[in-house]
Write a protein that holds these residues in place. Structure first.
Motif, short mmCIF file in Angstrom:
data_model
loop_
_atom_site.label_atom_id
_atom_site.label_comp_id
_atom_site.label_asym_id
_atom_site.label_seq_id
_atom_site.Cartn_x
_atom_site.Cartn_y
_atom_site.Cartn_z
N PHE A 1 0.82 -1.21 0.00
CA PHE A 1 0.00 0.00 0.00
C PHE A 1 0.86 1.26 0.00
CE2 PHE A 1 -2.85 -3.26 1.40
CZ PHE A 1 -4.09 -2.89 0.89
N ALA A 2 2.13 1.13 0.20
CA ALA A 2 3.00 2.30 0.28
C ALA A 2 2.92 3.12 -1.01
CB ALA A 2 4.45 1.86 0.51
N GLY A 3 2.79 4.43 -0.84
CA GLY A 3 2.79 5.32 -1.99
C GLY A 3 1.45 5.49 -2.67
N LEU A 4 0.39 4.86 -2.12
CA LEU A 4 -0.93 5.02 -2.72
C LEU A 4 -1.58 6.33 -2.26
CD1 LEU A 4 -2.53 1.47 -2.44
CD2 LEU A 4 -1.34 2.48 -4.39
N ALA A 5 -2.55 6.77 -3.04
CA ALA A 5 -3.33 7.96 -2.68
C ALA A 5 -4.13 7.70 -1.40
CB ALA A 5 -4.29 8.29 -3.82
N PRO A 6 -4.61 8.74 -0.73
CA PRO A 6 -5.51 8.54 0.41
C PRO A 6 -6.71 7.68 0.00
CG PRO A 6 -4.85 10.83 0.27
CD PRO A 6 -4.35 10.18 -0.98
N ILE A 7 -7.14 6.83 0.92
CA ILE A 7 -8.19 5.86 0.63
C ILE A 7 -9.37 6.09 1.57
CG2 ILE A 7 -8.80 3.40 0.59
CD1 ILE A 7 -5.83 2.78 0.13
N THR A 8 -10.58 6.05 1.00
CA THR A 8 -11.81 6.07 1.79
C THR A 8 -12.52 4.74 1.57
OG1 THR A 8 -12.08 8.47 1.65
CG2 THR A 8 -14.05 7.18 2.16
N VAL A 9 -12.94 4.11 2.66
CA VAL A 9 -13.58 2.79 2.61
C VAL A 9 -14.95 2.85 3.27
CG1 VAL A 9 -13.40 0.36 3.29
CG2 VAL A 9 -11.33 1.65 2.71
N LEU B 1 -7.53 -1.58 6.29
CA LEU B 1 -7.30 -0.49 7.23
C LEU B 1 -5.97 -0.67 7.95
CD1 LEU B 1 -8.36 2.00 8.83
CD2 LEU B 1 -9.44 0.38 10.40
N HIS B 2 -5.71 -1.85 8.45
CA HIS B 2 -4.48 -2.10 9.20
C HIS B 2 -3.25 -2.06 8.29
CE1 HIS B 2 -6.88 -2.88 12.67
NE2 HIS B 2 -7.41 -3.97 12.19
N ARG B 3 -3.34 -2.71 7.14
CA ARG B 3 -2.17 -2.81 6.27
C ARG B 3 -1.84 -1.46 5.63
NH1 ARG B 3 -2.48 -8.84 3.44
NH2 ARG B 3 -3.43 -9.88 5.24
N ALA B 4 -2.85 -0.73 5.19
CA ALA B 4 -2.59 0.55 4.55
C ALA B 4 -2.01 1.55 5.55
CB ALA B 4 -3.87 1.10 3.93
N ARG B 5 -2.57 1.62 6.74
CA ARG B 5 -2.03 2.54 7.74
C ARG B 5 -0.62 2.14 8.14
NH1 ARG B 5 -7.34 3.92 11.59
NH2 ARG B 5 -8.27 5.44 10.12
N ALA B 6 -0.35 0.84 8.20
CA ALA B 6 1.01 0.39 8.52
C ALA B 6 2.00 0.82 7.45
CB ALA B 6 1.04 -1.12 8.68
N ASP B 7 1.51 0.96 6.20
CA ASP B 7 2.37 1.41 5.10
C ASP B 7 2.36 2.93 4.93
OD1 ASP B 7 3.31 -1.07 4.42
OD2 ASP B 7 1.96 -1.39 2.73
N GLY B 8 1.75 3.63 5.89
CA GLY B 8 1.79 5.09 5.88
C GLY B 8 0.75 5.76 5.01
N GLU C 1 -3.00 7.29 4.32
CA GLU C 1 -4.16 7.86 5.01
C GLU C 1 -5.40 7.08 4.64
OE1 GLU C 1 -7.03 11.67 4.31
OE2 GLU C 1 -4.87 12.01 4.10
N VAL C 2 -6.17 6.61 5.64
CA VAL C 2 -7.39 5.85 5.40
C VAL C 2 -8.54 6.48 6.19
CG1 VAL C 2 -8.56 3.62 5.50
CG2 VAL C 2 -6.09 3.72 5.09
N GLU C 3 -9.59 6.82 5.49
CA GLU C 3 -10.86 7.25 6.10
C GLU C 3 -11.78 6.03 6.07
OE1 GLU C 3 -14.70 9.88 4.76
OE2 GLU C 3 -12.72 10.70 4.28
N PHE C 4 -12.22 5.58 7.24
CA PHE C 4 -12.87 4.27 7.34
C PHE C 4 -14.28 4.42 7.90
CE2 PHE C 4 -13.53 0.02 9.23
CZ PHE C 4 -13.20 -0.78 8.15
#
Length: 302
Positions: free
Chosen positions: A231-239, A255-262, A264-267
């Motif tokens: 997930f590193a380097g991806l745009a902010p994600i909304t789920v 949610l866990h994996r994307a945040r661990a890769d830095g 931003e996740v709106e959940f």
């Protein structure tokens, strides 16, 4: 607590046996065979043409629809990739979301009717979706680009974003995933407990549809199941996900994996709501669509 209307709709879906179409691998194979004999239409409803300028082009074998605000310059661009377990065409709720994005967010929507499995497999489908995303971002002009997908379309969207990052480093302004299907293996240990309450989806049929989409690739290949990609380097994600959805495990893992890769996740996890609830005619669906519209508008402002 879900609204009364949401509870009534969920009960109606359960009573109607909505998930029987995914009850077994055989049911999915039968459905695929019927679709091969008599393909379903992916045409937009005529009503969309009353509020939007609609046109169609082809990218290889893919019909690609454009829907833009009538009489106004679009504020932003959206690539919308529809769901349907990779075996179903665009249907009215998908087009209803497109209508909302065009009329309320003043977005120019690009909507591919991608080749379905088993003819359309991940190794063929993800590169074309990536090219569409890349071209939309590169088209420039004012406003940003938002990548939106629901269910299987959300999996395809995320895989395309990952591939584009690896190819050029480019990203859309934001990625919006609605009840995303991100791991087609259907092996998460919590899914068996979630399945009885899900009024729409069943594990055996999803596993078979995922197998057809994977083709010759492994089920955990990131092209097939982007949950296993970086997930590193991806745009902010909304789920958006609901708790009466067997696929909510994928959203929680993201949610866990994307945040661990830095990233931003709106959940948004809606208690008691079923799969793809933002597409449904219920108050919670309306609130989710309002949030998506606001995110698309925000992309126009940079």
């Amino acid at each position: 607590m879900p609204s009364l209307r949401s509870r009534a709709l969920t009960a109606a879906l359960m009573a109607a046996g909505r998930r029987r179409r995914l009850a077994s691998a055989e049911a999915v194979r039968d459905q695929v065979a019927r679709s091969a004999r008599r393909p379903a239409s992916h045409l937009p409803p005529r009503s969309l043409g009353r509020v939007a300028d609609v046109s169609r082009t082809f990218v290889g074998a893919w019909p690609v629809y454009d829907a833009a605000p009538r009489g106004a310059d679009p504020a932003t661009r959206v690539l919308y990739i529809h769901g349907g377990s990779y075996i179903d065409e665009l249907v009215r709720p998908h087009w209803s979301l497109v209508r909302t994005l065009v009329t309320e967010a003043q977005a120019h929507c690009v909507v591919p009717a991608y080749v379905l499995a088993p003819r359309g497999t991940a190794d063929r489908t993800v590169p074309v979706a990536t090219d569409l995303l890349s071209g939309l971002i590169a088209s420039g002009g004012d406003g940003g680009t938002v990548l939106i997908g629901d269910s299987a379309g959300a999996g395809l969207a995320l895989a395309a974003a990952q591939r584009l990052r690896d190819r050029t480093g480019a990203q859309p302004s934001r990625i919006v995933l609605i009840s995303p299907w991100l791991d087609v293996s259907m092996t998460h240990p919590d899914q068996a407990a979630l399945e009885p309450a899900d009024p729409m989806l069943a594990l055996p049929g999803l596993a078979e549809a995922g197998r057809l989409y994977a083709g010759t690739l492994a089920l955990d290949d990131p092209l097939v199941s982007p949950l296993h990609g970086s997930f590193a380097g991806l745009a902010p994600i909304t789920v958006f996900t609901g708790t009466r959805d067997v696929l909510t495990t994928d959203s929680r893992e993201l949610l866990h994996r994307a945040r661990a890769d830095g990233v931003e996740v709106e959940f948004h996890e809606a208690p008691g709501l079923p799969h793809t609830y933002p597409l449904l005619p219920v108050p919670e669906g309306r609130a989710a669509r309002d949030r998506i519209v606001s995110l698309v508008r925000a992309a126009a402002d940079g």
